[in-house]
Design an enzyme around this catalytic site. Structure first.
Site, PDB file in Angstrom:
ATOM      1  N   SER A   1       1.199   3.937   0.084  1.00 40.80           N
ATOM      2  CA  SER A   1      -0.178   4.016  -0.415  1.00 40.80           C
ATOM      3  C   SER A   1      -0.792   2.632  -0.582  1.00 40.80           C
ATOM      4  O   SER A   1      -1.569   2.392  -1.499  1.00 40.80           O
ATOM      5  CB  SER A   1      -0.223   4.786  -1.727  1.00 40.80           C
ATOM      6  OG  SER A   1       0.558   4.122  -2.709  1.00 40.80           O
ATOM      7  N   GLY A   2      -0.423   1.689   0.311  1.00 36.98           N
ATOM      8  CA  GLY A   2      -1.148   0.417   0.381  1.00 36.98           C
ATOM      9  C   GLY A   2      -2.382   0.625   1.247  1.00 36.98           C
ATOM     10  O   GLY A   2      -2.732   1.768   1.596  1.00 36.98           O
TER      11      GLY A   2
ATOM     12  N   ARG B   1       0.704 -24.124   5.405  1.00 37.65           N
ATOM     13  CA  ARG B   1       1.472 -23.449   4.352  1.00 37.65           C
ATOM     14  C   ARG B   1       2.977 -23.723   4.431  1.00 37.65           C
ATOM     15  O   ARG B   1       3.621 -24.029   3.425  1.00 37.65           O
ATOM     16  CB  ARG B   1       1.214 -21.946   4.523  1.00 37.65           C
ATOM     17  CG  ARG B   1       1.409 -21.146   3.311  1.00 37.65           C
ATOM     18  CD  ARG B   1       0.912 -19.734   3.558  1.00 37.65           C
ATOM     19  NE  ARG B   1      -0.397 -19.528   2.991  1.00 37.65           N
ATOM     20  CZ  ARG B   1      -0.973 -18.332   2.866  1.00 37.65           C
ATOM     21  NH1 ARG B   1      -0.344 -17.246   3.259  1.00 37.65           N
ATOM     22  NH2 ARG B   1      -2.177 -18.207   2.349  1.00 37.65           N
TER      23      ARG B   1
ATOM     24  N   GLY C   1      -7.129 -13.340  -2.198  1.00 36.84           N
ATOM     25  CA  GLY C   1      -8.183 -14.077  -1.501  1.00 36.84           C
ATOM     26  C   GLY C   1      -9.172 -13.213  -0.756  1.00 36.84           C
ATOM     27  O   GLY C   1     -10.386 -13.350  -0.921  1.00 36.84           O
TER      28      GLY C   1
ATOM     29  N   ARG D   1       1.405 -16.021  10.159  1.00 34.37           N
ATOM     30  CA  ARG D   1       0.163 -15.268   9.933  1.00 34.37           C
ATOM     31  C   ARG D   1      -0.957 -16.192   9.485  1.00 34.37           C
ATOM     32  O   ARG D   1      -0.773 -17.044   8.621  1.00 34.37           O
ATOM     33  CB  ARG D   1       0.438 -14.236   8.844  1.00 34.37           C
ATOM     34  CG  ARG D   1      -0.765 -13.471   8.392  1.00 34.37           C
ATOM     35  CD  ARG D   1      -0.425 -12.674   7.154  1.00 34.37           C
ATOM     36  NE  ARG D   1      -0.214 -13.555   6.031  1.00 34.37           N
ATOM     37  CZ  ARG D   1      -0.848 -13.444   4.864  1.00 34.37           C
ATOM     38  NH1 ARG D   1      -1.735 -12.493   4.669  1.00 34.37           N
ATOM     39  NH2 ARG D   1      -0.587 -14.275   3.876  1.00 34.37           N
TER      40      ARG D   1
ATOM     41  N   GLU E   1       2.066  -3.982   6.988  1.00 34.93           N
ATOM     42  CA  GLU E   1       3.094  -5.032   6.992  1.00 34.93           C
ATOM     43  C   GLU E   1       4.440  -4.531   7.527  1.00 34.93           C
ATOM     44  O   GLU E   1       5.231  -5.326   8.048  1.00 34.93           O
ATOM     45  CB  GLU E   1       3.245  -5.612   5.576  1.00 34.93           C
ATOM     46  CG  GLU E   1       4.036  -6.903   5.571  1.00 34.93           C
ATOM     47  CD  GLU E   1       3.971  -7.657   4.255  1.00 34.93           C
ATOM     48  OE1 GLU E   1       3.007  -7.452   3.484  1.00 34.93           O
ATOM     49  OE2 GLU E   1       4.885  -8.467   4.005  1.00 34.93           O
TER      50      GLU E   1
HETATM   51  C1  LIG Z   1       0.198 -11.471  -4.248  1.00 37.22           C
HETATM   52  C2  LIG Z   1      -0.259 -11.191  -2.835  1.00 37.22           C
HETATM   53  C3  LIG Z   1      -1.501 -11.636  -2.410  1.00 37.22           C
HETATM   54  C4  LIG Z   1      -1.932 -11.367  -1.105  1.00 37.22           C
HETATM   55  N1  LIG Z   1      -3.184 -11.765  -0.733  1.00 37.22           N
HETATM   56  C5  LIG Z   1      -3.639 -11.405   0.501  1.00 37.22           C
HETATM   57  C6  LIG Z   1      -4.970 -11.687   0.889  1.00 37.22           C
HETATM   58  O1  LIG Z   1      -5.760 -12.237   0.117  1.00 37.22           O
HETATM   59  N2  LIG Z   1      -5.371 -11.317   2.136  1.00 37.22           N
HETATM   60  C7  LIG Z   1      -4.537 -10.683   3.018  1.00 37.22           C
HETATM   61  O2  LIG Z   1      -4.962 -10.370   4.146  1.00 37.22           O
HETATM   62  N3  LIG Z   1      -3.265 -10.409   2.665  1.00 37.22           N
HETATM   63  C8  LIG Z   1      -2.807 -10.728   1.430  1.00 37.22           C
HETATM   64  N4  LIG Z   1      -1.526 -10.418   1.084  1.00 37.22           N
HETATM   65  C9  LIG Z   1      -0.703  -9.643   2.014  1.00 37.22           C
HETATM   66  C10 LIG Z   1      -1.192  -8.191   2.016  1.00 37.22           C
HETATM   67  O3  LIG Z   1      -1.474  -7.805   0.698  1.00 37.22           O
HETATM   68  C11 LIG Z   1      -0.177  -7.237   2.599  1.00 37.22           C
HETATM   69  O4  LIG Z   1       0.321  -7.704   3.802  1.00 37.22           O
HETATM   70  C12 LIG Z   1      -0.806  -5.871   2.851  1.00 37.22           C
HETATM   71  O5  LIG Z   1      -1.421  -5.450   1.672  1.00 37.22           O
HETATM   72  C13 LIG Z   1       0.207  -4.851   3.311  1.00 37.22           C
HETATM   73  O6  LIG Z   1      -0.385  -3.576   3.228  1.00 37.22           O
HETATM   74  P1  LIG Z   1       0.477  -2.299   3.562  1.00 37.22           P
HETATM   75  O7  LIG Z   1      -0.404  -1.116   3.341  1.00 37.22           O
HETATM   76  O8  LIG Z   1       1.129  -2.446   4.861  1.00 37.22           O
HETATM   77  O9  LIG Z   1       1.670  -2.325   2.492  1.00 37.22           O
HETATM   78  P2  LIG Z   1       1.648  -2.255   0.919  1.00 37.22           P
HETATM   79  O10 LIG Z   1       0.326  -2.537   0.377  1.00 37.22           O
HETATM   80  O11 LIG Z   1       2.769  -3.054   0.396  1.00 37.22           O
HETATM   81  O12 LIG Z   1       1.997  -0.715   0.634  1.00 37.22           O
HETATM   82  C14 LIG Z   1       3.268  -0.187   0.911  1.00 37.22           C
HETATM   83  C15 LIG Z   1       3.376   1.168   0.244  1.00 37.22           C
HETATM   84  O13 LIG Z   1       4.552   1.840   0.670  1.00 37.22           O
HETATM   85  C16 LIG Z   1       5.212   2.421  -0.459  1.00 37.22           C
HETATM   86  N5  LIG Z   1       6.626   2.544  -0.125  1.00 37.22           N
HETATM   87  C17 LIG Z   1       7.483   1.550   0.224  1.00 37.22           C
HETATM   88  N6  LIG Z   1       8.710   2.069   0.439  1.00 37.22           N
HETATM   89  C18 LIG Z   1       8.615   3.401   0.243  1.00 37.22           C
HETATM   90  C19 LIG Z   1       9.545   4.474   0.294  1.00 37.22           C
HETATM   91  N7  LIG Z   1      10.866   4.293   0.577  1.00 37.22           N
HETATM   92  N8  LIG Z   1       9.112   5.736   0.022  1.00 37.22           N
HETATM   93  C20 LIG Z   1       7.802   5.960  -0.304  1.00 37.22           C
HETATM   94  N9  LIG Z   1       6.893   4.959  -0.381  1.00 37.22           N
HETATM   95  C21 LIG Z   1       7.298   3.719  -0.110  1.00 37.22           C
HETATM   96  C22 LIG Z   1       4.916   1.409  -1.553  1.00 37.22           C
HETATM   97  O14 LIG Z   1       5.141   1.959  -2.824  1.00 37.22           O
HETATM   98  C23 LIG Z   1       3.449   1.106  -1.264  1.00 37.22           C
HETATM   99  O15 LIG Z   1       2.634   2.114  -1.798  1.00 37.22           O
HETATM  100  C24 LIG Z   1      -1.079 -10.674  -0.215  1.00 37.22           C
HETATM  101  C25 LIG Z   1       0.173 -10.245  -0.644  1.00 37.22           C
HETATM  102  C26 LIG Z   1       0.588 -10.481  -1.941  1.00 37.22           C
HETATM  103  C27 LIG Z   1       1.932  -9.990  -2.379  1.00 37.22           C
END
Ligand SMILES: Cc1cc2nc3c(=O)[nH]c(=O)nc-3n(C[C@H](O)[C@H](O)[C@H](O)COP(=O)(O)OP(=O)(O)OC[C@H]3O[C@@H](n4cnc5c(N)ncnc54)[C@H](O)[C@@H]3O)c2cc1C
Length: 509
Positions: free
Chosen positions: A13-14, A273, A48, A367, A356
């Site tokens: 749920s990201g 970085r 950011g 990146r 990600e």
């Molecule tokens: C502090 C911080 C600041 C950042 N700032 C930026 C920024 O400014 N700009 C930018 O572009 N990027 C930024 N990033 C990177 C960016 O946030 C991530 O790369 C991006 O949000 C990934 O999104 P996602 O939906 O792939 O994963 P996520 O947002 O990590 O979501 C993954 C989801 O999967 C769920 N999940 C994982 N494993 C399981 C499982 N086994 N069973 C069920 N559910 C599971 C998790 O609970 C979560 O809900 C930042 C990262 C961090 C940590």
């Protein structure tokens, strides 16, 4: 066993999972599974913002150029073209869903970040972009009758028979539950928690990569992890201090109070970085100190400019206008992951991946800041579109997984930090692989913590294997025994269960 059939299954749920689920709601019933609450994700903590070529004077061509430069020769160029060309439309989609980006005088305000040749970072509530965007999408998901949300459901394994994925098996309150669907979108995020120091929240344990690998899908570029130079190291608590704080004039100082970055790079505190992260690491090692300091006392109105960072520091007793902040590097972002084509399809039929957890090739070896949220949107949308084109569902009986090998999580995190972290060598990587075997114990049960830790151990071993193979330094991968880039290494490393690692030329055929 409890079981339910859906048209689509989304894991995570990201931003990637939320956006994919919302895109799919027009096409059928969606199950959105997440291991904790909907808000628990890396996306929610993004500060950011989101890069997109929407400003006057900017163009997809310029954005493409900056992305390719950061990727150090390993980007998939067609994937980058998709990212930068479709990005502006996906931003419009977000706005149509009610996301309000910060504006000045009626125009979207665009910030600048390192290695972007122009101002192109959209943001929400200053430095709380992830929260602003995700909160709006979560509201929308909750209002959508076509989407069933399953919080606190930990996906243990994918359901695979006849060389195809048919859904996933999740653990909820000690009970295994089956979710069947013709298309499963894996959006399970990153893996920062496999390292002792990270900017990532506790959910980022690399489950997505481990699930896909066990199911037989290919992984790519696992050796490339970006380390952020400035994570706040305060009393066991870790919090990202965005690069923009240095952009506004903050200076890194060692324990003697010396500003040291000029000694490492002509751009000083605004060097790339990975250069800054390794310089900090060297200063910490040489001074035998647990951190360096970020001196932000010269910034005017830090509370107004960085409200989230300011209030977090204050909670920890640190006033940005008065105190130097203890900082050090931390694992931040995984460039590699589950290999996908441009439609988000993995090599395992029925399984798609985005965000990600996926490796679309847009980031190459490093990146560009703020490209990851955009990638989650652009390829989350594409994966959802491709998911609508899969066939009917079957409901094969899932194999019940046996308890995984057990590991001490702290020991594992320290091992990967020291042996597979910012600086690697053949010796440290061999040591990591050897020690991993020694750390493994017989598991007592099937609880979420043990399952996560076993996934983390698998991820570390895969990263170490790929890093050992890549005998060069490129982007975020730094080998002290091979400190230069080698043109013959313009290749991706592919890992697949039961197969020897394979090398693939940079451009997909
Ligand atoms: C502090 C911080 C600041 C950042 N700032 C930026 C920024 O400014 N700009 C930018 O572009 N990027 C930024 N990033 C990177 C960016 O946030 C991530 O790369 C991006 O949000 C990934 O999104 P996602 O939906 O792939 O994963 P996520 O947002 O990590 O979501 C993954 C989801 O999967 C769920 N999940 C994982 N494993 C399981 C499982 N086994 N069973 C069920 N559910 C599971 C998790 O609970 C979560 O809900 C930042 C990262 C961090 C940590």
């Amino acid at each position: 066993m409890w079981g339910e059939r859906y048209d689509f299954l989304v894991i995570g749920s990201g931003l990637a999972g939320l956006f994919a689920a919302l895109t799919l709601r027009e096409h059928g019933r969606v199950a959105l599974i997440t291991k904790r609450a909907l808000e628990d994700s890396n996306s929610y903590f993004a500060q950011g913002g989101m890069a997109a070529a929407v400003g006057r004077g900017d163009s997809p061509a310029l954005h493409r150029q900056d992305t390719l430069a950061a990727g150090a020769g390993l980007c998939d160029e067609p994937a980058v073209a998709i990212l930068v060309e479709e990005g502006p439309q996906r931003i419009k989609d977000l706005m149509a869903l009610g996301v309000e980006f910060d504006q000045i005088d009626g125009q979207i305000h665009l910030a600048r970040e390192a290695a972007h040749s122009t101002n192109r970072i959209l943001h929400v509530d200053g430095d709380a972009t992830g929260r602003g965007v995700c909160a709006r999408l979560i509201e929308e998901v909750k209002k959508s009758p076509q989407i069933d949300v399953y919080e606190n459901h930990f996906v243990v394994d994918l359901i695979v028979t006849d060389g195809r994925c048919w859904g996933a098996l999740a653990l909820h309150k000690g009970e295994l539950r089956a979710f069947w669907a013709p298309a499963t979108i894996l959006a399970a995020g990153g893996l920062g928690q496999v390292f002792a120091e990270t900017s990532n929240p506790s959910i980022a344990t690399g489950d997505g990569v481990a699930l896909a690998f066990r199911a037989g899908a290919q992984l790519m570029d696992m050796e490339f992890v970006q380390f952020h130079p400035t994570v706040l190291y305060a009393d066991g608590s870790r919090f990202l201090i965005s690069e923009t704080v240095r952009g506004e004039g903050a200076v890194l100082r060692n324990h003697r109070g010396e500003a040291f970055m000029e000694r490492y790079h002509p751009l000083g505190d605004l060097a790339p970085r990975d250069v800054v992260a390794r310089a900090i690491w060297t200063e910490m090692e040489q001074g035998a100190r647990p951190h360096v300091y970020l001196d932000a006392t010269s910034i005017e109105d830090p509370r107004g400019r960085f409200p989230t960072i300011y209030s977090r520091c204050l909670e920890l007793g640190l006033k940005m206008e008065r105190d130097w902040l203890p900082v050090g590097p931390g694992a931040h972002y995984a460039m590699g992951g589950v290999y996908t084509d441009h439609e988000g399809r993995t090599t395992l039929p029925g399984l798609l991946a985005c965000g990600e957890a996926a490796c679309t090739g847009v980031h190459g070896a490093n990146r560009l800041a703020s490209n990851s949220l955009l990638e989650a949107l652009v390829f989350g949308w594409r994966a959802a579109e491709a998911a609508t084109k899969t066939g009917p569902v079957k409901t094969p009986r899932p194999a019940i997984p046996s308890p995984p090998a057990a590991f001490d999580r702290g020991q594992l995190q320290r091992l990967s930090w020291h042996c597979v972290g910012l600086e690697r060598s053949g010796e440290s990587l061999h040591k990591a692989l050897l020690e991993l075997e020694k750390l493994s114990r017989k598991c007592r049960g099937m609880d979420v913590e043990s399952l996560e830790t076993a996934n983390m151990a698998l991820v570390v071993s895969l990263m170490a294997k790929a890093a050992l193979l890549r005998e060069e330094s490129r982007g975020a991968h730094y080998r002290v025994d091979f400190p230069k880039s080698d043109p013959s290494w313009r290749r991706h490393i592919i890992l697949q269960r039961g197969q020897d690692p394979a090398l693939r030329p940079v451009d997909k055929e």
